[in-house]
Design an enzyme around this catalytic site. Structure first.
Site, short mmCIF file in Angstrom:
data_model
loop_
_atom_site.label_atom_id
_atom_site.label_comp_id
_atom_site.label_asym_id
_atom_site.label_seq_id
_atom_site.Cartn_x
_atom_site.Cartn_y
_atom_site.Cartn_z
N SER A 1 0.85 -1.19 0.00
CA SER A 1 0.00 0.00 0.00
C SER A 1 0.88 1.24 0.00
CB SER A 1 -0.90 0.01 1.24
OG SER A 1 -1.54 1.27 1.39
N LYS B 1 2.08 -3.25 6.46
CA LYS B 1 2.30 -3.13 5.02
C LYS B 1 3.75 -2.75 4.72
CE LYS B 1 -1.62 -4.19 3.01
NZ LYS B 1 -1.73 -5.32 2.06
N TYR C 1 -1.99 -1.04 10.23
CA TYR C 1 -1.99 -1.25 8.78
C TYR C 1 -0.71 -0.70 8.16
CZ TYR C 1 -3.58 -0.99 3.90
OH TYR C 1 -3.69 -1.14 2.54
#
Length: 255
Positions: free
Chosen positions: A135, A152, A148
Site C-alpha cells: 500500500s 504493510k 496497517y
C-alpha cells in the site's frame, strides 16, 4: 498457472485480467460460495480452467490444502499473487496486542507462508513471479491506522528480502503499492461517513480523491490489475525487488 487470494475488488479484477490473457487461475477466499461462483464465472467467460478454493490465508493448514489442490489440478504454479488485507483504525497506545498479531498474520505471515508453499514448484518449473500487494501507506502513513501502515511496510521489506533470496532460481518478486482504488470497502466506508455529513457517498469519495490524489479520482480495480499483468509478463523480465506505486500521484516524496 496463476494463484491469487481474493474473490472481490482488486483480487477478482486481477484474476480476471490474467484469465483474459489465457492464464489458468486458482483463487482463494474465505467465503466458499462466492469464491467458487467467481471461479465458475471466470472459466465460462474466458474459456480457461479456473478453480475457487475456500481458505483463510492466516491458517497454515489452509495454505497447505490449497497447495495440494493446485498440485493435483495444475501440476504447479507460475505466478503467485498475495492480496489479502484489511484496513484498521486504532492508536498505538490503545490497540491491544492481539490486534497487532492478527493483522501481522494477515499482511506478512500469510505471504511468507504462501512463498514457502509455492516457491518449490516454481523452481521445478524453471522460475516464476511473486507479486505482493502492499500500500502507499507503507511509505506515506495515514494517521488513523498505524497497524496497517506498519504491517504493510513490513510486507514491502519482506518482499525485497525474498526477491534477493530467490532470484538465483529465476523467480522475480515485486511489490505493488496502490493508492485510492475504488473497491467495495471504500463504498461501504463512504456510505457510513457520508450519512453522518449529510452528503452522498459519491460526493464523499469525490472529496477524498480531490484532497489526496493529484489525478483527482479513484482508480478502478481493473486499471490496477493491468500493472499486475505487466509485472508478471516477460515484458518486465528485468524487474525484481522493487515497489511500484499506482497512486495517481498521491505519494508526496521521490521514491
Amino acid at each position: 498457472m496463476l494463484f491469487r487470494s481474493g474473490s472481490v475488488g482488486i483480487g477478482l479484477a486481477v484474476a480476471r485480467a490474467f484469465a483474459r490473457e489465457g492464464a489458468e487461475v486458482a483463487i482463494g477466499a474465505r467465503t466458499k460460495e462466492r469464491v467458487e461462483k467467481e471461479a465458475e464465472n471466470i472459466s465460462r467467460e474466458y474459456n480457461i480452467k479456473a478453480i475457487g478454493i475456500p481458505m483463510d490465508v492466516t491458517i497454515p493448514s489452509d495454505i497447505e490444502k490449497a497447495r495440494e489442490i493446485i498440485e493435483v489440478e495444475f501440476g504447479g504454479i507460475d505466478i503467485l499473487i498475495n492480496n489479502a488485507g484489511t484496513g484498521t483504525e486504532e492508536t498505538i497506545l490503545e490497540a491491544p496486542d492481539d490486534k497487532w498479531y492478527q493483522v501481522w498474520d494477515l499482511h506478512v505471515m500469510a505471504a511468507v507462508r504462501t512463498a514457502k508453499a509455492f516457491v518449490p514448484y516454481m523452481k521445478k518449473r524453471g522460475g516464476g513471479v511473486i507479486l505482493n500487494t502492499s500500500s502507499i501507506c507503507a511509505r506515506q502513513p495515514l494517521w488513523y491506522e498505524p497497524i496497517y501502515n506498519t504491517t504493510k511496510a513490513a510486507l514491502s521489506m519482506m518482499t525485497k528480502c525474498l526477491a534477493n533470496e530467490v532470484i538465483k532460481d529465476n523467480i522475480r518478486v515485486n511489490t505493488i503499492s496502490p493508492g485510492l482504488i475504488l473497491t467495495p470497502d471504500w463504498w461501504k466506508t463512504a456510505g457510513k461517513l457520508a450519512e453522518k455529513e449529510g452528503i452522498t457517498p459519491e460526493a464523499y469519495l469525490d472529496r477524498v480523491a480531490r484532497e489526496n490524489a493529484p489525478i483527482a479520482r479513484f482508480a478502478t480495480p481493473e486499471e490496477l490489475a493491468e500493472t499486475y499483468v505487466f509485472l508478471a509478463s516477460e515484458n518486465a523480465s528485468y524487474t525484481t525487488g522493487s515497489t511500484y506505486y499506482v497512486d495517481g500521484g498521491w505519494l508526496s516524496v521521490v521514491d
